[in-house]
Enzyme design. Structure first.
Site, PDB file in Angstrom:
ATOM      1  N   SER A   1       0.829  -1.208   0.000  1.00 61.55           N
ATOM      2  CA  SER A   1       0.000   0.000   0.000  1.00 61.55           C
ATOM      3  C   SER A   1       0.863   1.259   0.000  1.00 61.55           C
ATOM      4  O   SER A   1       0.487   2.262  -0.602  1.00 61.55           O
ATOM      5  CB  SER A   1      -0.957   0.006   1.190  1.00 61.55           C
ATOM      6  OG  SER A   1      -0.257  -0.069   2.414  1.00 61.55           O
ATOM      7  N   GLU A   2       2.034   1.204   0.672  1.00 62.49           N
ATOM      8  CA  GLU A   2       2.993   2.299   0.579  1.00 62.49           C
ATOM      9  C   GLU A   2       4.425   1.791   0.666  1.00 62.49           C
ATOM     10  O   GLU A   2       4.699   0.794   1.346  1.00 62.49           O
ATOM     11  CB  GLU A   2       2.792   3.343   1.683  1.00 62.49           C
ATOM     12  CG  GLU A   2       1.752   4.405   1.395  1.00 62.49           C
ATOM     13  CD  GLU A   2       0.414   4.037   1.982  1.00 62.49           C
ATOM     14  OE1 GLU A   2      -0.549   4.798   1.753  1.00 62.49           O
ATOM     15  OE2 GLU A   2       0.324   3.011   2.657  1.00 62.49           O
ATOM     16  N   THR A   3       5.287   2.510  -0.012  1.00 67.83           N
ATOM     17  CA  THR A   3       6.730   2.369   0.141  1.00 67.83           C
ATOM     18  C   THR A   3       7.283   3.738   0.531  1.00 67.83           C
ATOM     19  O   THR A   3       6.920   4.751  -0.069  1.00 67.83           O
ATOM     20  CB  THR A   3       7.392   1.876  -1.151  1.00 67.83           C
ATOM     21  OG1 THR A   3       6.957   0.540  -1.420  1.00 67.83           O
ATOM     22  CG2 THR A   3       8.916   1.881  -1.036  1.00 67.83           C
TER      23      THR A   3
ATOM     24  N   HIS B   1       2.097   3.819   8.850  1.00 66.65           N
ATOM     25  CA  HIS B   1       2.698   2.492   9.005  1.00 66.65           C
ATOM     26  C   HIS B   1       4.064   2.431   8.327  1.00 66.65           C
ATOM     27  O   HIS B   1       4.980   1.782   8.829  1.00 66.65           O
ATOM     28  CB  HIS B   1       1.756   1.383   8.500  1.00 66.65           C
ATOM     29  CG  HIS B   1       1.800   1.099   7.053  1.00 66.65           C
ATOM     30  ND1 HIS B   1       1.052   1.791   6.121  1.00 66.65           N
ATOM     31  CD2 HIS B   1       2.500   0.166   6.343  1.00 66.65           C
ATOM     32  CE1 HIS B   1       1.290   1.301   4.917  1.00 66.65           C
ATOM     33  NE2 HIS B   1       2.163   0.328   5.014  1.00 66.65           N
TER      34      HIS B   1
END
Length: 277
Positions: free
Chosen positions: A44-46, A73
């Protein structure tokens, strides 16, 4: 030297929490490269962190589809990586929305991180917006918790907070991905922060994230910070306050987000992160 790490944040179990990519290097890649790496990682994110040393770092966040202003997160995951590489202590992360301090400590041999959000804010959600979202979620107005009115809340990104009056209602989540994505893009929302308050010390949360290409986020630190700020600003909790958010449970990826809400200033969101094997 550039390194890419993969961790599950807000969990001590690689099969739980929210996966995040963490890239660390001497200088941030260009935008196209960061977007490409985030898409290839597929989480979902980097997060992208530079430089590779020092107390003060720059951090940027990308979903597979677009840059995200702030991601809790991935910040927790990044802090754990920095703790491993550079030692425990406090790091100052310069995000696109302001400076976010993170403190890393070792507890029983495990690194834990706590971020302090930028100053949170909130504003009422219009009746028209709430009605539109309820229709898309197939919720009815009488399934909401009247003690936590719907609101738009910010802790680095904007979220619509909707509180269900039962865990059973929260556990039933079905929605039209494209229609919700379109609405959220129109309204500038990062996730829907759907919550149920079991008691003052425990909230349950689910977070649709179609604007990031994800049906549901198993842990959303930015939304947690926004919720804490909203509850304080609307005087729905006594401050200072501490409570736990359980998220991702319905997905089989339990995440534990620990919040500290001081009388003023940023909201503290804390948790662990472990390598994904």
């Amino acid at each position: 030297m550039n390194e890419l790490y993969r961790l599950a944040a807000f969990s001590a179990d690689p099969a739980g929490g929210n996966p995040a990519g963490v890239w660390v290097g001497e200088a941030l890649p260009d935008v196209a490269t960061m977007q490409r790496i985030a898409s290839e990682v597929g989480y979902s994110e980097t997060a992208f962190v530079a430089p590779a040393s020092g107390e003060v770092r720059t951090i940027r966040y990308y979903s597979p589809l677009a840059e995200v202003s702030f991601c809790g997160h991935a910040t927790i995951a990044s802090a754990v990586v920095l703790g491993r590489l550079s030692g425990v202590g406090t790091y100052q992360l310069d995000t696109a929305v302001g400076r976010v301090p993170v403190t890393v400590q070792s507890v029983d041999g495990q690194l834990q991180a706590a971020l302090t959000s930028v100053e949170p804010t909130q504003k009422p959600a219009s009746a028209e917006l709430v009605s539109e979202v309820l229709d898309l979620l197939q919720w009815s107005a009488d399934e909401l918790d009247a003690s936590i009115p719907p609101a738009l809340a910010y802790g680095g990104a904007w979220h619509l907070v909707l509180a269900a009056n039962s865990l059973q209602r929260l556990n039933r989540l079905e929605y039209d991905f494209d229609k919700v994505k379109s609405l959220m893009l129109r309204e500038g929302l990062t996730t829907l922060q759907l919550v149920y308050r079991e008691h003052d010390g425990l909230f349950h949360s689910r977070n649709p994230f179609p604007v990031g290409g994800v049906v549901e986020d198993p842990a959303t630190g930015a939304a947690a910070a926004a919720l804490g700020g909203y509850l304080r600003g609307a005087r729905l909790i006594n401050v200072p306050s501490r409570f736990l958010i359980r998220q991702g449970e319905a997905m089989g990826r339990l995440s534990l987000l620990r919040l500290e809400v001081p009388a003023q200033g940023g909201i503290v969101v804390a948790g662990t992160a472990v390598d994904i094997e």
